[in-house]
Each structure stands twice: as structure tokens, then as C-alpha cells.
Design a protein around this motif. Structure first.
Motif, PDB file in Angstrom:
ATOM      1  N   ILE A 110      10.766  46.554  11.622  1.00 21.38           N
ATOM      2  CA  ILE A 110      12.082  46.120  12.102  1.00 21.38           C
ATOM      3  C   ILE A 110      12.073  46.241  13.624  1.00 21.38           C
ATOM      4  O   ILE A 110      11.680  47.283  14.170  1.00 21.38           O
ATOM      5  N   PHE A 114      18.073  46.521  16.393  1.00 19.64           N
ATOM      6  CA  PHE A 114      18.114  45.950  15.051  1.00 19.64           C
ATOM      7  C   PHE A 114      19.527  45.529  14.674  1.00 19.64           C
ATOM      8  O   PHE A 114      20.517  46.027  15.191  1.00 19.64           O
ATOM      9  N   GLU A 117      22.721  44.448   9.133  1.00 23.37           N
ATOM     10  CA  GLU A 117      22.559  43.711   7.879  1.00 23.37           C
ATOM     11  C   GLU A 117      21.077  43.490   7.550  1.00 23.37           C
ATOM     12  O   GLU A 117      20.652  43.604   6.396  1.00 23.37           O
ATOM     13  N   GLU A 118      20.275  43.168   8.568  1.00 23.08           N
ATOM     14  CA  GLU A 118      18.838  42.975   8.354  1.00 23.08           C
ATOM     15  C   GLU A 118      18.175  44.299   7.962  1.00 23.08           C
ATOM     16  O   GLU A 118      17.340  44.350   7.048  1.00 23.08           O
ATOM     17  N   ALA A 121      19.024  45.114   4.396  1.00 21.87           N
ATOM     18  CA  ALA A 121      18.365  44.196   3.470  1.00 21.87           C
ATOM     19  C   ALA A 121      16.903  44.576   3.275  1.00 21.87           C
ATOM     20  O   ALA A 121      16.380  44.576   2.151  1.00 21.87           O
ATOM     21  N   ARG A 122      16.226  44.940   4.363  1.00 23.48           N
ATOM     22  CA  ARG A 122      14.806  45.319   4.258  1.00 23.48           C
ATOM     23  C   ARG A 122      14.639  46.659   3.532  1.00 23.48           C
ATOM     24  O   ARG A 122      13.738  46.819   2.703  1.00 23.48           O
TER      25      ARG A 122
END
Length: 366
Positions: A110, A114, A117-118, A121-122
């Protein structure tokens, strides 16, 4: 309202030498329902991961002292932590190090700064993938266990059929004894067919082979039937088996308890010397419990071997008189102990005074 809440609370180890980054990541993950274990150095991260296994590691790439690469390398060398997914946190200027990170076993990265939401999700994706792998391993292990249990539980009635058939070949048997041996063969065939039918009625990858249902079981008649079933094997060995003690009833599953007794008797007969006596003794000396002792005069269990007892597929160094001992899986005692414990009881071993072994179990009185 939490972002992308996990199915159940998972533990995420967050490693960054900047306390502000650890705090921010912790707030995002905690708000989404994850439990956070913070670490501000590589040394602290390794110590905490070993103390409590995380479900995922968010790992800063460049830190003073033990950096992220070394932390990842050591995690992947630890048998307890090798399957924990590692996701690197990296600044855009550090992306040239990513090949090294993946070579060390990282599953993703990542980029800082950052997007929450990303990040979530990861994290969710890799934790779900880890759980899916664990579930597949569990299914594979259950399949192996089911196969071993089926093979072992069918071995007892088939062995008894063989012994009875061998006895029938002996010259000079009276008609009454021949009829008794034929009855034993039919009963053992019925027992094997009943087991197969019970097995086929269940989904073996999800449920246990045996579904235990507790009820009041009279122990003396059950023991007498188990002894009768092993009579041909005992005669072939030149061994006597007798029951002693008081008549009691216990809370048990009759079919599972029958298998436990068959396993204990079969082992005792296999290792007992010729012309010896195997005694199955019943008592209620411990208040509230019925206890059953299977006592033989065999070679006993060496003290160095006793830690292996009740472990699946562990073989005990003993001198056996059983020509078919090479077929043994070492599984019977483990299955017996598991069944007794599922019935709310306890199974144990103790050396017999004067030589031999005692395998005993206790169950709640009915």
C-alpha cells in the motif's frame, strides 16, 4: 459507521517507526471492526507476533534497526507465522524495493499516503484469502481423519471375522461351538454394515463420522458382548478374558462405547502373553462416576513411550504377538480417548502392579 466491517474481529499487527502513522492506521482499522496490535520497531513487531499470532501484518518498509525486510524474512522462517500475510507500507519513492519485498514473501503493498477505503479493501481481501486457505487445509485434514477412522473402525469387525473363520477350520469343534462362531461372524458383518450405513448418512467433510447421543447404558451387558466378540481372537492367542466388579449404568453413546471397549480389548489381547488372564473390572469408587479398567499382563508401556499414548499415528515400541501388527495405524487409542471425552468422561493409562498395562475410563453414572 465502520467501513467494510469484517465477518469477525481479526487481529492486525501494525508496524511503523512513526507513532503518528501507527495511530492513524489503528483508528481506521479499529473503526472498521479490526483489533489492532501496534509496534513501533522491528524488534517489537517480532516479539508481539510470536506472543500472539496476528491475522495480517501491515509493515513499514524502511525503519531504523531491524527494517521491514528483515521482519518479513524472520516471520516467514517461523513455522507458526509463515502463513500470516504481510502487506508492506511504502512511500512512492521506495517502490524500487518492491521486488525484494515480494521475494521475501509479501503478498501486497500500500502506497503512502494511503486512501482508507483502499487500505481496508486490501486488508479484508488478504484476511479472507488466509481464512479460505485455512478452511481448505481443515477440509483436507478432516478427509484424512475420516479415512483413517473408517479404516480403523472396520478393521475390528473384519479381524474378528477372520479369527472366527480360523477357529472354524480347527478339527474336532463341536456343533455348539461351530454355531457360536458362525453367530459371531454374522454379528461382526452386521456391525460393519451398520457402521458403513451410519457413515454414508453423514457428510464426512463437515460432520464427525460418529454423532454421539448420550443415554443410560448398562455397562455389564455391553462389556460381556464386547468380550464375546473378541472371544475367537482370545482363543487364538491362548488368552482368557473375564469381567469382574459391580453392575453399573453410565451416560454414554452405546455404539461409540462399544467401539472403545473393542479397541481396548483388542490391544490387550494382542499384547497379552499366552495363558494369561485379561480382566475387565467395573467399579464406582469415585463418587458419581462409573469406571472401567481393562487390565492385562503384557509387556506394559515403557515410561519413555507413554507420552506417545493417545496421539494419532504414534507407534509405541512394544513386543507384539500379532502377526498383523504391521497393519496397525496407532489410531485406536486416540479415537477411544476422543470418544470418551465427547461423552463427558476421561480415559487414561497406568502401569499394572506386577507387570502389564491398565487402560481405564470413567463416565458419569446414569
Amino acid at each position: 459507521m465502520p467501513l467494510s466491517a469484517p465477518v469477525r474481529e481479526s487481529l492486525v499487527l501494525v508496524v511503523d517507526d512513526q507513532p503518528g502513522n501507527v495511530q492513524l492506521l489503528g483508528q481506521i482499522l479499529s473503526g472498521a471492526g479490526y483489533e489492532v496490535m501496534p509496534a513501533t520497531s522491528g524488534e517489537q513487531a517480532l516479539a508481539r507476533a510470536q506472543a500472539r499470532r496476528p491475522d495480517l501484518v501491515l509493515l513499514d518498509m524502511l525503519m531504523p534497526g531491524i527494517d521491514g525486510f528483515e521482519v518479513c524474512r524472520r516471520l516467514k522462517l517461523d513455522a507458526q507465522l509463515v502463513e500470516v500475510p504481510v502487506v508492506f507500507l511504502t512511500a512512492a519513492t521506495e517502490r524500487e524495493f518492491l521486488v525484494r519485498a515480494f521475494e521475501l514473501g509479501a503478498v501486497d503493498y500500500i502506497t503512502k499516503p494511503f486512501v482508507p477505503e483502499e487500505l481496508l479493501a486490501r486488508v479484508r481481501t488478504h484476511i479472507n484469502l488466509k481464512r479460505a486457505k485455512e478452511h481448505l487445509r481443515l477440509i483436507a485434514r478432516e478427509r484424512e481423519d475420516v479415512t483413517a477412522i473408517v479404516a480403523h473402525d472396520l478393521k475390528n469387525p473384519i479381524s474378528n471375522i477372520r479369527f472366527a473363520a480360523q477357529m472354524l477350520r480347527r478339527p474336532g469343534l463341536g456343533a455348539e461351538r461351530q454355531a457360536s462362531l458362525i453367530d459371531d461372524i454374522v454379528s461382526c458383518c452386521d456391525e460393519a454394515i451398520e457402521f458403513v450405513q451410519r457413515f454414508l448418512q453423514r457428510r464426512a467433510t463437515i460432520e464427525r463420522v460418529r454423532s454421539l447421543e448420550l443415554a443410560a447404558v448398562a455397562l455389564a451387558p455391553l462389556i460381556d458382548r464386547a468380550i464375546a466378540r473378541q472371544q475367537a481372537a482370545a482363543e487364538a492367542r491362548g488368552v482368557q478374558v473375564m469381567r469382574s466388579g459391580v453392575e453399573l449404568s453410565a451416560q454414554a453413546d452405546a455404539a461409540a462405547l462399544r467401539n472403545v471397549l473393542q479397541n481396548l480389548l483388542s490391544n490387550a489381547i494382542r499384547y497379552a502373553p499366552r495363558d494369561s488372564l485379561i480382566e475387565v473390572h467395573l467399579d464406582a469408587d469415585r463418587p458419581g462416576y462409573a469406571r472401567v479398567f481393562v487390565m492385562d499382563r503384557g509387556p506394559g508401556i515403557a515410561e519413555t513411550e507413554r507420552t506417545k499414548l493417545f496421539q494419532r499415528f504414534a507407534r509405541i515400541a512394544q513386543t507384539s504377538t500379532d502377526a498383523d501388527e504391521t497393519l496397525s495405524t496407532g489410531l485406536g487409542l486416540a479415537i477411544a480417548k476422543d470418544d470418551i471425552e465427547q461423552m463427558g468422561g476421561y480415559l487414561w493409562f497406568e502401569p499394572r502392579p506386577g507387570g502389564g498395562s491398565v487402560f481405564a475410563f470413567e463416565l458419569l453414572l446414569a
